[in-house]
Design an enzyme around this catalytic site. Sequence first.
Site, PDB file in Angstrom:
ATOM      1  N   GLU A  13      43.236  38.504  23.027  1.00 34.70           N
ATOM      2  CA  GLU A  13      45.013  37.815  23.330  1.00 34.70           C
ATOM      3  C   GLU A  13      44.430  36.393  23.855  1.00 34.70           C
ATOM      4  OE1 GLU A  13      47.685  40.495  24.447  1.00 34.70           O
ATOM      5  OE2 GLU A  13      46.869  40.961  27.236  1.00 34.70           O
ATOM      6  N   ASP A  23      51.445  34.591  32.403  1.00 38.18           N
ATOM      7  CA  ASP A  23      50.870  33.757  31.421  1.00 38.18           C
ATOM      8  C   ASP A  23      51.253  32.715  31.896  1.00 38.18           C
ATOM      9  OD1 ASP A  23      50.694  36.249  30.264  1.00 38.18           O
ATOM     10  OD2 ASP A  23      52.764  36.595  29.686  1.00 38.18           O
TER      11      ASP A  23
HETATM   12  O1  FUB Z   1      52.962  38.609  29.692  1.00 37.21           O
HETATM   13  C1  FUB Z   1      53.048  39.981  28.273  1.00 37.21           C
HETATM   14  C2  FUB Z   1      51.554  39.781  27.103  1.00 37.21           C
HETATM   15  O2  FUB Z   1      50.445  39.999  28.453  1.00 37.21           O
HETATM   16  C3  FUB Z   1      51.101  38.866  26.619  1.00 37.21           C
HETATM   17  O3  FUB Z   1      51.821  38.052  25.680  1.00 37.21           O
HETATM   18  C4  FUB Z   1      49.819  38.509  27.226  1.00 37.21           C
HETATM   19  O4  FUB Z   1      48.820  37.658  26.792  1.00 37.21           O
HETATM   20  C5  FUB Z   1      49.656  39.331  28.463  1.00 37.21           C
HETATM   21  O5  FUB Z   1      49.156  38.913  29.232  1.00 37.21           O
END
Ligand code: FUB
Length: 367
Positions: free
Chosen positions: A267, A55
Amino acid sequence: MNILLRINFLLLLLTGLVSCNKSSDTTEEVNQTEIADNSSKYLSQPLISDHFTADPSAHVFDGKIYIYPSHDIESEVPEDDLGAHFSMMDYHVYSMDSPDGDITDHGKVLGVEDIPWAKRQLWAPDAAEKEGKYYLYFPAKDEKDIFKIGVAVGDSPIGPFTAQPEPIKGSYSIDPSVFQDSDGSYYMYFGGIWGGQLQKYRNNEFDDKGPAPTDGIPAEDEPALGPIMAKMTGDMLEFSESPIEIKILNQDGTPILAKDHDKRFFEAAWVHKYEGTYYLSYSTGDTHYIAYATSDNPYGPFTYQGIVLNPVEGWTNHHSIVEVEGAWYIFYHDTQLSGKTHLRNIKMAPLTHLSDGSIQTIEPVKN
Ligand code: FUB
C-alpha cells in the site's frame, strides 16, 4: 524542536506523571511513562501531539508546506487483519512555513458527513493544486463496504473542500497519491492489499474471492499485485484513461513475486521525480518497510532499488517525499505517543539522494 512541540511534550510528560501519581498499574499509564522517557530514541519527534495523525501527504504550495494526513481516532471497532479499527471520520490540514517552523492545524476540512457516497473509514488522503484550485483525494468505504476514491475541491490549500457527489468513476481500493509531472500531467497512483481490497480486483473488474485478507492474493510464485495508476483529466475530477497496474521488477528484470514480502507492494504508493528519474516508493505492509523502485517513465515498469525507511514503531508504515527549497524530506508516522497501532503521529526527517541515484536508507529509531 520548535516551541510548540516543546510545550506539547512538556504537557505529554506532565500527563504521564499525573497519570502515574493517580495509579501506576494500568497498561495505558505505564505506556505513557515509557513513551515520555524514551522520546530521545527516535530520529524525529511528532509534529502534532494533541490528537492522532497518520499517512502524511506533504506538498509545497505557494512556497509553504501543507500536510494532508489521516486523522486517527479511538474506536470501539476491534482490531483485525483488514484494518477495521482504522475508523477515521474526517480530515484536518496542517501547514508549516519552513521545515524547522511551527506547524499550524487549520482544523477539520472535510468529514464523512460531507461526502454523499461515503459511509466510513476515511483513510490516507492526498492533495494536488492546479490553476489555483485545490483537490483533496481520499479513499472511503461506501454503503456496501467497498473502498472507492473520492475528490473534494477547494479554492485554498486549507479548504474548505466540497466533495463531488460520486466517487471517481473507475476508482477502487485505497491510498490515492497524485503526482504532477514536469510536463503538467497529473497521475493518480493508488491501491493497497488486504484491508485495502486491491486483491478483489483484476484488470479493474471486481472479482471477490472471499473475505480473508489473503483471498485473491496471487499464489506465492506468481507476480505480486502492483499499484494502479491513471492519468487525470484536465479538470482533475476523473481518470482520463482506464487505470493500469504498474509492474515492479527485480534488478534482473523478473517480476517481484507474491512471496517476496520484503519487496512486494502492499500500500501507500508515492511518486516523486529526481533528476529526471521517477521514484515509486511504497509500503511492504506485513514486513513494514518503505521500499522504492525507479523508472524513466511514470507508467513504469519500475525496478526495485532498496529501502527508503526501515520499520517504524507500529504496524503500518506510510510516507510522502517532498522537495522544499532544494532539500528533500520524508514525512511518515509512528506510534510514539500512543503505543497503539491505530493511533499514530506524523513526523518528518531529511531524505538524501546519493550521487549514484539511490536513496540513503532512513533509520527511524536510533540504535
Ligand atoms: O490509515 C489507514 C491505512 O493505514 C492507510 O490507508 C494505509 O496506508 C495504512 O497506513
